[in-house]
Design an enzyme around this catalytic site. Structure first.
Site: not given
Ligand code: F6P
Length: 383
Positions: A64, A94-95, A97, A115-117, A169, A286
């Site tokens: 990152r 993702g956003e 990168t 991105t899984i987001d 629960r 992921r």
């Molecule tokens: O950006 C994708 C993501 O999966 C986010 O949902 C999450 O906050 C982040 O990555 C966490 O990733 P890392 O622990 O690798 O920084």
């Protein structure tokens, strides 16, 4: 290059880009660890590398890195791009990168969102009440696999619901998602009771009452909370704002655990809350192999990125997944008029999420059902 959080279909994109480049007699190199690879001139020749598209993660590794925040980052990236005599870049991210790409407007680039987001794209709501919304980039790579996982984790058939009802629960399950609640929202396909997302700050007192009311009737509850969810006073449910990454995101510390502990304390006056628990599947969202939808579109996008760069029509293209009447297709979205990533950063709106019920709306469900199958509605039997 691949940057940001890894997702299962990344190797499939790289493998198919490699295949297409061999067919076109194009030399393809892979930068290592995302933008760091370009800044540091670290790369591999991909023609001789055999890549298994079914293995999750990324053989190119990830990081990152903000070009702007790295000393001389933008200049070094340009220098290395030119020194290697490259014709274009394929940026898979993702956003964060993808935001780096806006610092290099003169370099031909194809952007592929992963991105899984699921927060890279545009959703324009139609004005008419039941109108369809226009969706640019229906989903990001990795989201279908993660959405399937979270819905299975909360479901009765494959997930936590069985232990929740057996032990009466309350289970709070954490979803990833710093700013956007798409992944948390997708858990609705597995029928949790409440979903809390970052876009709609949580009025905790009202929420606790709702949870208690439902618990009285049902005797077990599953709550999904996104890691980046906030309270109405603006503070994150759980984050360390002193520890920020290159892009200014705080380190999240476990919203599910914080929320579960708070409910445990506050509802103790009504019932024995020892069975209020938290589960955080975290990186499991992921990990692993890509599901079919991810795999298929990863392969198409990788191939199309190479095709596009070989034609060199536009300087910067966002390669998107478009919904057709049946299935999907690929569409190019020129970035010439887009000033920053914010313009293609999307969030969950009220037409997809009902904050009064803490639940997906029918329109949100319709959107999700194109991506992830729904579990059968819950039949509680004797309870
Ligand atoms: O950006 C994708 C993501 O999966 C986010 O949902 C999450 O906050 C982040 O990555 C966490 O990733 P890392 O622990 O690798 O920084």
């Amino acid at each position: 290059m691949t940057g940001g959080g890894d997702v299962p279909p990344l190797n499939a994109v790289i493998a198919s880009a490699r295949e297409a480049s061999l067919e076109h007699h194009i030399e393809l190199v892979g930068f290592l660890q995302g933008w760091s690879g370009l800044i540091e001139n670290q790369y591999v020749e991909l023609s001789g590398v055999s890549i298994n598209p079914l293995i999750g993660g990324t053989i190119l590794k990830s990081s990152r890195v903000s070009l702007e925040k790295t000393l001389g980052g933008i200049e070094k990236a340009k220098e290395n791009f030119n020194r290697l005599g490259l014709d274009g870049l394929i940026v898979i991210g993702g956003e964060d990168t993808l935001s780096n790409s806006f610092n290099l407007p003169d370099i031909p680039q194809v952007l592929i969102s992963k991105t899984i987001d699921n927060d890279v794209g545009i959703i324009r709501q139609n004005d008419s009440q039941n109108g369809e919304s226009e969706i640019i980039n229906y989903f990001t790579l990795g989201f279908p696999t993660a959405a399937r996982k979270i819905s299975s984790f909360v479901s009765l058939r494959d997930g936590l619901r069985t232990t929740a009802y057996s032990h009466e629960r309350i289970i709070v399950v954490e979803s990833m998602g710093m700013h956007a609640g798409w992944l948390a929202l997708s858990s609705s396909m597995g029928h949790p009771d409440f979903i809390v997302i970052p876009e709609f700050p949580l009025n905790y007192d009202r929420f606790a009452e709702e949870v208690y009311g439902r618990y009285q009737r049902q005797k077990h509850i599953i709550i999904v909370v996104a890691e980046g969810a906030r309270f109405t006073n603006g503070s994150y449910i759980s984050a360390d704002e002193n520890e920020k990454d290159d892009f200014g995101h705080p380190r999240f510390r476990g919203s599910a655990e914080t929320l579960a502990n708070k409910l445990k304390d506050d509802l103790r006056k009504y019932f024995d809350t020892r069975n209020v628990n938290a589960v955080n599947p975290s990186y499991l969202y992921r990990s692993g192999i890509p599901l079919n939808l991810d795999l298929r579109w990863a392969k198409r996008l990788g191939r199309e990125a190479v095709n596009l760069l070989s034609r060199q029509a536009e300087k910067r293209i966002f390669l998107t997944i478009k919904k057709k009447e049946k299935g999907f297709s690929i569409a190019s979205y020129p970035l010439s008029d887009v000033k920053s990533i914010d313009e293609i950063h999307r969030f969950v709106s009220e037409s997809f999420y009902n904050p009064d019920e803490y639940m997906v709306t029918p329109e949100g469900k319709k959107y999700l059902s194109e991506i992830v199958p729904e579990y059968r509605e819950i039949d509680y039997g004797l309870t």
